[in-house]
Design a protein around this motif. Structure first.
Motif, PDB file in Angstrom:
ATOM      1  N   UNK A   1       0.972  -0.944   0.052  1.00  0.00           N
ATOM      2  CA  UNK A   1      -0.027  -0.212   0.001  1.00  0.00           C
ATOM      3  C   UNK A   1       0.708   1.403   0.337  1.00  0.00           C
ATOM      4  N   UNK A   2       0.574   2.592  -0.464  1.00  0.00           N
ATOM      5  CA  UNK A   2       0.982   3.714  -1.121  1.00  0.00           C
ATOM      6  C   UNK A   2       0.258   5.173  -0.578  1.00  0.00           C
ATOM      7  N   UNK A   3       0.013   5.148   0.982  1.00  0.00           N
ATOM      8  CA  UNK A   3      -0.786   5.877   0.855  1.00  0.00           C
ATOM      9  C   UNK A   3      -0.176   7.819   0.579  1.00  0.00           C
ATOM     10  N   UNK A   4      -1.511   8.962  -0.198  1.00  0.00           N
ATOM     11  CA  UNK A   4      -0.687  10.019  -0.822  1.00  0.00           C
ATOM     12  C   UNK A   4      -1.443  10.369   0.061  1.00  0.00           C
ATOM     13  N   UNK A   5      -1.567  12.543   0.248  1.00  0.00           N
ATOM     14  CA  UNK A   5      -1.944  12.874   0.712  1.00  0.00           C
ATOM     15  C   UNK A   5      -1.942  13.937  -0.547  1.00  0.00           C
ATOM     16  N   UNK A   6      -3.383  14.451  -1.166  1.00  0.00           N
ATOM     17  CA  UNK A   6      -4.040  14.880  -2.213  1.00  0.00           C
ATOM     18  C   UNK A   6      -4.255  15.986  -2.103  1.00  0.00           C
ATOM     19  N   UNK A   7      -3.907  17.240  -2.258  1.00  0.00           N
ATOM     20  CA  UNK A   7      -4.809  18.262  -2.754  1.00  0.00           C
ATOM     21  C   UNK A   7      -5.416  18.307  -3.440  1.00  0.00           C
ATOM     22  N   UNK A   8      -7.199  17.873  -3.627  1.00  0.00           N
ATOM     23  CA  UNK A   8      -7.923  18.480  -4.933  1.00  0.00           C
ATOM     24  C   UNK A   8      -8.270  20.116  -5.099  1.00  0.00           C
ATOM     25  N   UNK A   9      -8.860  19.897  -6.678  1.00  0.00           N
ATOM     26  CA  UNK A   9      -9.630  21.312  -6.945  1.00  0.00           C
ATOM     27  C   UNK A   9     -10.651  20.803  -6.952  1.00  0.00           C
ATOM     28  N   UNK A  10     -12.100  21.465  -6.144  1.00  0.00           N
ATOM     29  CA  UNK A  10     -13.395  21.385  -5.741  1.00  0.00           C
ATOM     30  C   UNK A  10     -13.285  21.169  -3.972  1.00  0.00           C
ATOM     31  N   UNK A  11     -14.314  20.326  -3.974  1.00  0.00           N
ATOM     32  CA  UNK A  11     -14.823  19.071  -2.799  1.00  0.00           C
ATOM     33  C   UNK A  11     -15.040  17.790  -3.182  1.00  0.00           C
ATOM     34  N   UNK A  12     -14.253  17.112  -3.213  1.00  0.00           N
ATOM     35  CA  UNK A  12     -16.049  16.192  -3.552  1.00  0.00           C
ATOM     36  C   UNK A  12     -16.406  15.512  -2.559  1.00  0.00           C
ATOM     37  N   UNK A  13     -17.609  15.278  -3.611  1.00  0.00           N
ATOM     38  CA  UNK A  13     -18.537  14.684  -2.196  1.00  0.00           C
ATOM     39  C   UNK A  13     -18.607  12.613  -2.474  1.00  0.00           C
ATOM     40  N   UNK A  14     -19.910  12.472  -1.396  1.00  0.00           N
ATOM     41  CA  UNK A  14     -19.382  11.164  -1.126  1.00  0.00           C
ATOM     42  C   UNK A  14     -19.781  10.586  -2.830  1.00  0.00           C
ATOM     43  N   UNK A  15     -19.963  10.758  -3.264  1.00  0.00           N
ATOM     44  CA  UNK A  15     -20.008  10.070  -4.536  1.00  0.00           C
ATOM     45  C   UNK A  15     -19.060   9.687  -5.504  1.00  0.00           C
ATOM     46  N   UNK A  16     -18.302  10.802  -5.550  1.00  0.00           N
ATOM     47  CA  UNK A  16     -16.907  10.811  -6.020  1.00  0.00           C
ATOM     48  C   UNK A  16     -15.922  10.176  -5.211  1.00  0.00           C
ATOM     49  N   UNK A  17     -15.676  10.243  -4.155  1.00  0.00           N
ATOM     50  CA  UNK A  17     -15.280   9.196  -3.041  1.00  0.00           C
ATOM     51  C   UNK A  17     -15.447   8.078  -3.467  1.00  0.00           C
ATOM     52  N   UNK A  18     -16.948   7.737  -3.385  1.00  0.00           N
ATOM     53  CA  UNK A  18     -17.315   6.086  -3.759  1.00  0.00           C
ATOM     54  C   UNK A  18     -16.897   5.778  -4.377  1.00  0.00           C
ATOM     55  N   UNK A  19     -16.903   6.599  -6.255  1.00  0.00           N
ATOM     56  CA  UNK A  19     -15.859   6.048  -7.050  1.00  0.00           C
ATOM     57  C   UNK A  19     -14.265   5.573  -7.204  1.00  0.00           C
ATOM     58  N   UNK A  20     -14.070   6.840  -6.320  1.00  0.00           N
ATOM     59  CA  UNK A  20     -12.276   6.266  -6.472  1.00  0.00           C
ATOM     60  C   UNK A  20     -12.497   4.865  -4.905  1.00  0.00           C
ATOM     61  N   UNK A  21     -12.949   5.258  -4.492  1.00  0.00           N
ATOM     62  CA  UNK A  21     -13.189   3.409  -3.496  1.00  0.00           C
ATOM     63  C   UNK A  21     -13.793   2.196  -4.135  1.00  0.00           C
ATOM     64  N   UNK A  22     -14.466   3.064  -5.328  1.00  0.00           N
ATOM     65  CA  UNK A  22     -14.181   0.783  -6.357  1.00  0.00           C
ATOM     66  C   UNK A  22     -13.518   0.903  -7.482  1.00  0.00           C
ATOM     67  N   UNK A  23     -12.973   2.461  -7.385  1.00  0.00           N
ATOM     68  CA  UNK A  23     -12.222   2.009  -8.747  1.00  0.00           C
ATOM     69  C   UNK A  23     -12.611   2.794 -10.120  1.00  0.00           C
ATOM     70  N   UNK A  24     -11.668   3.460 -10.321  1.00  0.00           N
ATOM     71  CA  UNK A  24     -12.070   4.421 -11.759  1.00  0.00           C
ATOM     72  C   UNK A  24     -11.555   3.751 -13.187  1.00  0.00           C
ATOM     73  N   UNK A  25     -11.942   4.465 -14.298  1.00  0.00           N
ATOM     74  CA  UNK A  25     -11.956   3.921 -15.369  1.00  0.00           C
ATOM     75  C   UNK A  25     -11.260   4.943 -16.365  1.00  0.00           C
TER      76      UNK A  25
END
Length: 182
Positions: free
Chosen positions: A72-96
């Motif tokens: 496992x590799x853990x990153x602290x990531x500053x992102x543009x905008x404020x991700x909602x639950x759906x965006x975070x869930x997409x990352x948890x499932x894996x994105x295309x």
């Protein structure tokens, strides 16, 4: 006994010992580490910061870097905008991504971490908020974290690798390194 070095790679430093670019003027690992026979175990892009592991043992280097071992590799990531639950869930499932789907990630929104200042600082736009997430992956494609956050509509502004396996950059200032037990 293999040597293992933890290095806090600053922004803008090439993760190799020589600059093969046209002018050879970019900072490299040799500007910070004067140890013969150690080599990076994995990659960390020029515009990313944080933990880079170096070793003199080829087997250990392969075990750290090879995605088959799913370290496992853990990153602290500053992102543009404020991700909602759906965006975070997409990352948890894996994105295309263009090169196929990612493995599921561990992700959570976090408070602004107490990090060193980046030189140069990120671009700040008053009209667009930003926030921090912690993202843990177990693969290592080229610019994967940046592509993952962009895929859910939140481009990466700053990327700091905080942890690889049990090793962390905590307590190391940018440009500092220390030997540890492999």
């Amino acid at each position: 006994m293999p040597r293992l070095i933890l290095f806090n790679k600053p922004y803008g430093v090439l993760p190799q010992f020589t600059d093969r670019g046209t002018d050879g003027a970019r900072p490299t690992l040799s500007d910070f580490i004067d140890l013969p026979g150690v080599y990076p175990a994995g990659r960390l892009d020029l515009d990313s910061e944080g933990l880079l592991l170096l070793t003199d043992d080829g087997r250990l280097q392969s075990r750290i870097a090879d995605p088959r071992f799913k370290l496992p590799k853990t990153y602290l990531v500053q992102v543009e905008g404020e991700p909602d639950a759906a965006s975070l869930d997409a990352l948890r499932r894996g994105v295309q991504l263009k090169d196929g789907p990612t493995r599921p990630a561990e992700v959570e929104r976090i408070a602004d971490p107490a990090l060193w200042p980046r030189d140069p600082p990120i671009r700040v736009r008053k009209s667009i908020p930003d926030c921090w997430i912690s993202l843990t992956i177990r693969e290592g494609r080229n610019r994967q974290v940046r592509r993952m956050t962009a895929a859910v509509g939140h481009p990466t502004l700053r990327l700091v690798r905080w942890r690889v396996g049990d090793w962390t950059v905590d307590g190391l200032k940018p440009g500092e390194w220390m030997p540890v037990t492999a």
